[in-house]
Design a protein around this motif. Structure first.
Motif, PDB file in Angstrom:
ATOM      1  N   PRO A   1     -40.073  44.379 -31.785  1.00  0.00           N
ATOM      2  CA  PRO A   1     -40.532  43.169 -31.540  1.00  0.00           C
ATOM      3  C   PRO A   1     -41.586  42.754 -30.972  1.00  0.00           C
ATOM      4  CG  PRO A   1     -38.722  43.844 -29.739  1.00  0.00           C
ATOM      5  CD  PRO A   1     -38.916  44.891 -30.681  1.00  0.00           C
ATOM      6  N   PHE A   2     -42.393  43.670 -30.413  1.00  0.00           N
ATOM      7  CA  PHE A   2     -43.424  43.321 -29.570  1.00  0.00           C
ATOM      8  C   PHE A   2     -44.912  44.024 -30.080  1.00  0.00           C
ATOM      9  CE2 PHE A   2     -40.117  44.192 -26.435  1.00  0.00           C
ATOM     10  CZ  PHE A   2     -39.820  43.028 -25.998  1.00  0.00           C
ATOM     11  N   GLY A   3     -44.885  43.293 -31.526  1.00  0.00           N
ATOM     12  CA  GLY A   3     -46.006  43.605 -32.173  1.00  0.00           C
ATOM     13  C   GLY A   3     -46.915  42.606 -32.442  1.00  0.00           C
ATOM     14  N   PRO A   4     -48.137  42.573 -33.228  1.00  0.00           N
ATOM     15  CA  PRO A   4     -48.943  41.499 -33.689  1.00  0.00           C
ATOM     16  C   PRO A   4     -48.531  40.231 -33.950  1.00  0.00           C
ATOM     17  CG  PRO A   4     -49.771  43.711 -34.518  1.00  0.00           C
ATOM     18  CD  PRO A   4     -48.368  43.819 -33.998  1.00  0.00           C
ATOM     19  N   ALA A   5     -49.144  39.199 -34.056  1.00  0.00           N
ATOM     20  CA  ALA A   5     -48.363  37.996 -34.284  1.00  0.00           C
ATOM     21  C   ALA A   5     -48.018  38.041 -35.792  1.00  0.00           C
ATOM     22  CB  ALA A   5     -49.575  36.585 -33.941  1.00  0.00           C
ATOM     23  N   GLY A   6     -47.043  37.261 -36.220  1.00  0.00           N
ATOM     24  CA  GLY A   6     -46.897  37.061 -37.660  1.00  0.00           C
ATOM     25  C   GLY A   6     -45.862  35.982 -38.050  1.00  0.00           C
ATOM     26  N   LEU A   7     -45.166  36.228 -38.849  1.00  0.00           N
ATOM     27  CA  LEU A   7     -44.090  35.022 -39.196  1.00  0.00           C
ATOM     28  C   LEU A   7     -42.891  35.699 -39.120  1.00  0.00           C
ATOM     29  CD1 LEU A   7     -45.754  32.935 -42.066  1.00  0.00           C
ATOM     30  CD2 LEU A   7     -45.384  32.151 -39.766  1.00  0.00           C
ATOM     31  N   GLY A   8     -41.688  35.049 -38.494  1.00  0.00           N
ATOM     32  CA  GLY A   8     -40.506  35.586 -38.377  1.00  0.00           C
ATOM     33  C   GLY A   8     -39.663  35.540 -37.075  1.00  0.00           C
ATOM     34  N   PRO A   9     -38.289  35.677 -37.127  1.00  0.00           N
ATOM     35  CA  PRO A   9     -37.323  35.708 -35.933  1.00  0.00           C
ATOM     36  C   PRO A   9     -37.758  36.490 -34.757  1.00  0.00           C
ATOM     37  CG  PRO A   9     -36.292  36.192 -37.500  1.00  0.00           C
ATOM     38  CD  PRO A   9     -37.599  36.211 -38.097  1.00  0.00           C
ATOM     39  N   VAL A  10     -38.641  36.602 -34.073  1.00  0.00           N
ATOM     40  CA  VAL A  10     -38.920  37.698 -33.124  1.00  0.00           C
ATOM     41  C   VAL A  10     -37.768  37.515 -32.044  1.00  0.00           C
ATOM     42  CG1 VAL A  10     -40.532  36.348 -31.552  1.00  0.00           C
ATOM     43  CG2 VAL A  10     -40.585  38.526 -31.513  1.00  0.00           C
ATOM     44  N   VAL A  11     -37.348  36.592 -31.654  1.00  0.00           N
ATOM     45  CA  VAL A  11     -36.300  36.591 -30.535  1.00  0.00           C
ATOM     46  C   VAL A  11     -35.057  37.318 -31.200  1.00  0.00           C
ATOM     47  CG1 VAL A  11     -34.752  35.118 -29.243  1.00  0.00           C
ATOM     48  CG2 VAL A  11     -37.185  34.422 -29.528  1.00  0.00           C
ATOM     49  N   ASP A  12     -34.504  36.877 -32.651  1.00  0.00           N
ATOM     50  CA  ASP A  12     -33.667  37.884 -33.167  1.00  0.00           C
ATOM     51  C   ASP A  12     -33.587  39.090 -33.277  1.00  0.00           C
ATOM     52  OD1 ASP A  12     -32.054  35.485 -33.338  1.00  0.00           O
ATOM     53  OD2 ASP A  12     -32.701  34.851 -35.569  1.00  0.00           O
ATOM     54  N   ALA A  13     -34.915  39.616 -33.525  1.00  0.00           N
ATOM     55  CA  ALA A  13     -35.254  40.858 -33.495  1.00  0.00           C
ATOM     56  C   ALA A  13     -35.205  41.657 -32.336  1.00  0.00           C
ATOM     57  CB  ALA A  13     -36.746  41.151 -33.978  1.00  0.00           C
TER      58      ALA A  13
ATOM     59  N   ALA B   1     -46.985  44.420 -23.872  1.00  0.00           N
ATOM     60  CA  ALA B   1     -46.946  45.756 -23.554  1.00  0.00           C
ATOM     61  C   ALA B   1     -46.058  45.980 -22.422  1.00  0.00           C
ATOM     62  CB  ALA B   1     -48.446  46.038 -22.979  1.00  0.00           C
ATOM     63  N   LEU B   2     -46.033  44.958 -21.368  1.00  0.00           N
ATOM     64  CA  LEU B   2     -45.016  45.222 -20.044  1.00  0.00           C
ATOM     65  C   LEU B   2     -43.625  45.005 -20.760  1.00  0.00           C
ATOM     66  CD1 LEU B   2     -44.152  45.191 -17.240  1.00  0.00           C
ATOM     67  CD2 LEU B   2     -44.797  42.919 -17.109  1.00  0.00           C
ATOM     68  N   ALA B   3     -43.353  44.004 -21.503  1.00  0.00           N
ATOM     69  CA  ALA B   3     -42.203  43.838 -22.162  1.00  0.00           C
ATOM     70  C   ALA B   3     -41.669  45.140 -23.077  1.00  0.00           C
ATOM     71  CB  ALA B   3     -41.975  42.587 -23.020  1.00  0.00           C
ATOM     72  N   ALA B   4     -42.744  45.487 -23.685  1.00  0.00           N
ATOM     73  CA  ALA B   4     -42.529  46.964 -24.362  1.00  0.00           C
ATOM     74  C   ALA B   4     -42.015  47.875 -23.447  1.00  0.00           C
ATOM     75  CB  ALA B   4     -43.542  47.155 -25.337  1.00  0.00           C
ATOM     76  N   ALA B   5     -42.895  48.108 -22.387  1.00  0.00           N
ATOM     77  CA  ALA B   5     -42.406  49.103 -21.466  1.00  0.00           C
ATOM     78  C   ALA B   5     -41.346  49.170 -20.902  1.00  0.00           C
ATOM     79  CB  ALA B   5     -43.673  49.517 -20.595  1.00  0.00           C
ATOM     80  N   ALA B   6     -40.746  47.971 -20.752  1.00  0.00           N
ATOM     81  CA  ALA B   6     -39.589  47.865 -20.012  1.00  0.00           C
ATOM     82  C   ALA B   6     -38.294  48.184 -20.967  1.00  0.00           C
ATOM     83  CB  ALA B   6     -39.389  46.450 -19.525  1.00  0.00           C
ATOM     84  N   LEU B   7     -38.514  47.635 -22.271  1.00  0.00           N
ATOM     85  CA  LEU B   7     -37.629  47.914 -23.382  1.00  0.00           C
ATOM     86  C   LEU B   7     -37.233  49.491 -23.470  1.00  0.00           C
ATOM     87  CD1 LEU B   7     -35.540  46.714 -25.503  1.00  0.00           C
ATOM     88  CD2 LEU B   7     -37.509  46.824 -26.818  1.00  0.00           C
ATOM     89  N   ALA B   8     -38.660  50.178 -23.382  1.00  0.00           N
ATOM     90  CA  ALA B   8     -38.331  51.770 -23.380  1.00  0.00           C
ATOM     91  C   ALA B   8     -37.522  52.249 -22.292  1.00  0.00           C
ATOM     92  CB  ALA B   8     -39.764  52.326 -23.494  1.00  0.00           C
ATOM     93  N   LEU B   9     -37.440  51.395 -21.159  1.00  0.00           N
ATOM     94  CA  LEU B   9     -36.678  51.766 -20.127  1.00  0.00           C
ATOM     95  C   LEU B   9     -35.265  51.205 -20.046  1.00  0.00           C
ATOM     96  CD1 LEU B   9     -39.305  51.604 -17.163  1.00  0.00           C
ATOM     97  CD2 LEU B   9     -38.750  53.805 -18.193  1.00  0.00           C
TER      98      LEU B   9
END
Length: 594
Positions: A217-229, A540-548
């Motif tokens: 869910p933490f990639g470059p901007a685009g179109l779509g339901p990121v919160v649902d992802a 990047a911080l949110a992605a690192a937290a998700l990895a933990l």
């Protein structure tokens, strides 16, 4: 930890009661009993507390106001002596009589805004009622060009019609090229449509909302339901904002209310309901809003919806059909709300938010004719729209603008006095949306929408074509919980629990994120933290937290313009120990972010 609300978190006192928006600071010195008696008596007289309403238990109201229980008891005794209330044992203190003038045929007009022009001539002003037997208002901005839609449900297999997409957000037609908007008083339903322009369903020039790349869910901007992802990704600790304590759902009270409702239903009650909502729930909602948000409304003004998300979808459809192409939104502001409007093919224009709330001067400069905002507890910053900005905003609305007020979690407050709803001040210029998603559970999909008279018929028609109305049984159960006082009891329970969890998260942030600045701690179900002066990527911080194993929203998801990195952290859904562990892991993740 640098708190943006230093001095208000300590002590954890609400500073007032949601009931009638009572603030003891307004009471004359030495005359609090007189003041409280007069406020309740006035609410009974003007119909805010109709006959049959329950007053809060004396000990509860005393605790919320920070006064002695004897003071409240004395006020209730005076009202009882006057024959206006009566004690009914376990049922509580009930309003039993009111003056003959207590039930007006229609809610009173809002007080005029100093310096604001009259609403007459505004595209969103209420029309004068037609003469008896007169036809509708042909030529009105929201009058269909063809025959009126039938009020009843469609027959088996009947098509839902072109407006069916309104409630779900499905585009009802192509977008419009360019930014020109025809005046609302010259627009017919379906007029001013043109071929789709670049940018897809969000409308011409609409900025895309962020979404993740495939695989995360933490990639470059685009179109779509990121919160649902992000919601779909499993994690041990979920600090996502917007979710209440689901373990506190009042299962026993709900089941008891449902049994009583079922016992009283006739076979006819299981047929198609009113698309506008069950009359019992619309009546209960008006009582709830009068008691807790200071809004006086008639049940006929209420439209029951499947949460605020559907309310925004319906409004997007109706506004677009009326010629509106652009809606201003708070920046930072809710990504989900912005996506609802964009999916309804409205362009969203960012308006900055500061410590006083929405910048009304910037709103005027944007040229937008409608604005979506969260004035009682701004998402995600938590600021309250201050008095001067409120006056400016209401003057803007009185001059022809339309305010869409999302009152998403105003009942959850801990360290400040209640804030009146904008709808209570200018009903003709404000669409008001609320729900029980943050109080009971989002799975119920139950909410309400109050709109100015000019828009009501079109909104009800859009709701009818969207889904023929919400399921009736759940509406009747919720109405019973509201009328019985059970919902207020539940609110008091979860408010205490949420406060303890908020305090636990604040302690953990102080210990593990010492460089973070905390915003919005006085109310709500989340905290916003910013890292002022830092230059790292919060995704990047949110992605690192998700990895933990920790979910959290990067603040940049809810921004349309650049700003300092940050996180939006929900604290209501998890126990204190889990919150503390999650913040500790965030601190660990922050140490590894370049």
């Amino acid at each position: 930890m640098d708190s943006a609300e230093t001095g208000r978190v300590k002590g954890s006192k609400t500073g007032g009661s949601d009931f009638l928006q009572l603030d003891p600071a307004q009471a004359p010195a030495g005359r609090r009993t007189d003041w409280l008696t007069a406020r309740i008596r006035a609410a009974i007289a003007d119909g805010t507390l109709p006959v049959g309403s329950r007053l809060p238990p004396g000990r509860v109201l005393a605790a919320e106001l920070g006064v002695s229980r004897g003071l409240v008891t004395e006020a209730y005794r005076r009202l009882a002596d006057a024959g206006q209330v009566a004690g009914r044992g376990r049922a509580g203190t009930i309003v039993v009589a009111a003056p003959l003038a207590a039930t007006p045929s229609a809610p009173p007009s809002a007080p005029p805004v100093p310096g604001a022009p009259a609403l007459q001539g505004s595209p969103f002003a209420s029309p004068a009622p037609p003469a008896p037997g007169a036809p509708g208002l042909p030529g009105g901005p929201f009058t269909p060009a063809g025959p009126a839609a039938p009020a009843g449900p469609a027959g088996p297999g009947a098509p839902a019609g072109p407006a069916a997409a309104a409630g779900t957000g499905t585009p009802a037609g192509p977008a419009v090229q360019g930014g020109a908007v025809a005046p609302l008083d010259r627009v017919r339903s379906g007029a001013s449509r043109g071929p789709a322009g670049p940018g897809g369903p969000a409308g011409a020039g609409a900025a895309p909302t962020p979404v993740g790349r495939a695989g995360g869910p933490f990639g470059p901007a685009g179109l779509g339901p990121v919160v649902d992802a992000l919601r779909a990704v499993p994690a041990r600790i979920d600090l996502s904002p917007g979710v209440p304590d689901l373990t506190a759902f009042p299962r026993t009270a709900w089941l008891q209310a449902e049994r009583r409702v079922l016992a009283g239903l006739t076979p006819a009650d299981f047929g198609y309901g009113n698309p506008q909502g069950a009359p019992a729930l619309r009546s209960a909602v008006t009582g709830w809003l009068a008691r807790n948000r200071g809004i006086r409304a008639d049940p006929g003004e209420v439209v029951i919806v499947a949460g605020v998300a559907q309310a925004l979808g319906l409004l997007a459809h109706v506004l677009r059909e009326g010629g509106v192409r652009t809606v201003a939104v708070e920046d930072p502001g809710s990504l989900g709300a912005r996506q609802q409007l964009e999916y309804g093919r409205l362009e969203t224009v960012p308006v900055p938010v500061d410590d006083g709330g929405l910048d009304v001067g910037a709103l005027r400069a944007s040229g937008a004719r409608a604005v979506l905002l969260t004035p009682a507890h701004q998402f995600p910053t938590g600021v309250v729209l201050d008095g001067e900005r409120r006056r400016e905003l209401l003057a803007w609305a009185a001059a022809g603008g339309l305010v869409v007020e999302d009152d998403y979690d105003a009942e959850h407050r801990y360290d400040r006095a209640p804030v009146p709803a904008l709808r209570a001040l200018l009903p003709d210029g404000v669409c008001y949306a609320g729900s029980v998603s943050k109080l009971l559970a989002p799975a119920l999909r139950l909410g309400w929408l109050l709109v100015p008279p000019r828009l009501r018929e079109a909104v009800v028609a859009a709701k009818r074509y969207a889904d023929l109305g919400n399921p009736v049984l759940a509406q009747l159960v919720l109405a019973r919980l509201m009328d019985s006082g059970e919902l207020e009891r539940h609110l008091r329970l979860v408010r205490r629990r949420h406060r303890r969890r908020r305090d636990a998260m604040l302690r953990a942030i102080a210990a593990h994120l010492p460089g973070a600045r905390v915003h919005g701690a006085a109310a709500g179900l989340h905290l916003m933290v910013t890292f002022d002066g830092a230059a790292f990527d919060d995704t990047a911080l949110a992605a690192a937290a998700l990895a933990l194993g920790v979910k959290a929203h990067p603040l940049s998801w809810h921004r349309m313009r650049p700003g300092p990195p940050g996180l939006v952290l929900g604290y209501a859904a998890g126990p204190s120990g889990e919150l503390e562990e999650g913040i500790a892991l965030l601190g660990r993740a922050l140490g590894g972010v370049p």
